[in-house]
Design an enzyme around this catalytic site. Sequence first.
Site, short mmCIF file in Angstrom:
data_model
loop_
_atom_site.label_atom_id
_atom_site.label_comp_id
_atom_site.label_asym_id
_atom_site.label_seq_id
_atom_site.Cartn_x
_atom_site.Cartn_y
_atom_site.Cartn_z
N GLY A 191 0.80 -1.22 0.00
CA GLY A 191 0.00 0.00 0.00
C GLY A 191 0.83 1.27 0.00
N ASP A 198 8.65 5.76 8.17
CA ASP A 198 8.27 7.02 8.81
C ASP A 198 7.41 7.90 7.90
OD1 ASP A 198 10.08 7.93 6.92
OD2 ASP A 198 11.64 8.45 8.36
N ASP A 220 4.00 -4.65 -7.49
CA ASP A 220 3.37 -3.44 -6.95
C ASP A 220 3.91 -2.18 -7.61
OD1 ASP A 220 5.61 -4.55 -5.20
OD2 ASP A 220 5.58 -2.48 -4.50
#
Length: 587
Positions: free
Chosen positions: A169, A204, A339
């Site tokens: 994702g 992060d 991906d």
Amino acid sequence: MWSSCTTVVFTVVAVSNVSPVHVLEFCESADPACSSHVDTASNNHPSAEPGQTRWKENILNLTQHLELFKLSCEKLIEALPVDEIDGNFVRTVKNCIFSRSNPTPLSGSLRLAAVSKDVIEGILDLDVAVTRSEDFLLYASGAKLLPGSAPLAHRYGGHQFGYWAGQLGDGRAHLLGQYLNRNGETWELQLKGSGKTPYSRFGDGRAVIRSSVREFLCSEAMHFLGVPTSRAASLIVSEEPVLRDQFYNGNVKTERGAVVLRLAKSWFRFGSLEILAENGEIDLLKKLLNFVIGEHFSWIHSDDPDKYLVFFSTVVTETAQLIAQWISVGFTHGVCNTDNFSLLSVTIDYGPFGFMDSYDPNFVPNSSDDEGRYRIGAQAEVGLFNLEKLLVALSPVLTQGQKKQATIILKGYLNIYQMRLQQLFKDKLGFLGDEEEEEDDHLIVLLLKMMEDTRSDFTMTFRQLSEVSTNQLRRRNFTQMWALEDLSSHKLFSDWLIVYLQRLSRPQSESDLHRQQKMKRVNPRYVLRNWMAESAIRRAEESDFSEVELLHHILSSPFVTQDSAEVAGYAARPPLWANRLKVSCSS
């Protein structure tokens, strides 16, 4: 003479369908060559002056104020389910396509490091002057939301280095919304490096100057090379400290955060479908497929019982063509995971990519790719692997008969790729006609073998073959043509040259000047070599963005000889330190 060379794997040099070269209608450069050089114009290309006039007329229709610029997420949200849980905390997400997620503003002062006028004005209908405003800094960095924006993070999975990696994702990207421009095109605007999302895993959510400069420059460079790609509108840098272990060797350094505003017609990728099939979310798989087909494959009728098969066939063809185009300009993506493969067959997610210097089918730009899985010569094979995984994801919505047909379609992938490869290299070498195909194959294969043996520069060998006259070739006069000098040291060069000159003489209707002009239009003089990007990055990390701006300008006209590029050495032999450069997935 060349039978021993025909074993060289021709698919190593993937050559896709010839995409039109994007030639600017006007030029801001002071270089005389930029506006008058013969290699930019085809026989019917308009002069610079009318192009400038049209551009000035269009400026009158550009939006002058950002508050009038509106996005929309309505179509995406109405058609596709959104995660019922709100918040940017990391979690496993089910039964949805998107999660709501707001960008996290960068800390410290912000600075506009680079902007693409072609994207801002040509796609987003904005006057480039708005990018000099404080509001643009805030909007394009994620500190403030554009009117109509409802930020989303996309859920997808993927096979990484050959293995299923589960939920991935958008871990540091936020989809701001869709924009319908005056040309009737819908573009999705996305921030990269804009903070954590539910898909950030252990990250992060940030990107650093180093990787962001590379993404901005390469997105735009690939567009002007004629290769289908996402685009980059702007690059904004901050003073926010970001810790990175660049080469995963325990040497953690503090870098600075940056955000790229990037665009694509769609950000859906192979992994968008894989995650749904893997989790058994078949109704949602159909819903997403129907949406993608309806929005981006409009020629496929919604009531066609074979619509998913036709969709797959289209993706197979266009993926083969895209990878061939990569190789035709010496481009290696570096991380060809499922991906990172677009369902629309455009180049996305620029990470540890690289343009070859010396021709080497085993060229690997990514220092993290120890086994060379994604080397340049393996990209066609990797494309096939990814398409096999896409077919697995589509299998739940295909009948048994359609699965058999899809397997047959997939078997034709390498043939599509090979045909495009052959045609593109014929164009690069200035060949006309269809009658000399067997001889052409031999000429191409032997040239590549000689380039490999002599470590001749990929880009400049083809470019200098475009610039040299046939008389110079006959006399082997390669003064100031360093790549051809390297190539000519091969023991088979003289034999190859005789046959090449004979081939160029057929058909005889074409003048040598026309041959040179035609070849220059498909053989760039400048590509974003890693050493060039690294030089710009080193300056950018010291808050000097002049070389980023210079490269962006030069790479917007890669087929045109430019004085500033020559002074900078961008067409010269790469410096020795370029061989020691490494890039990695760390960004």
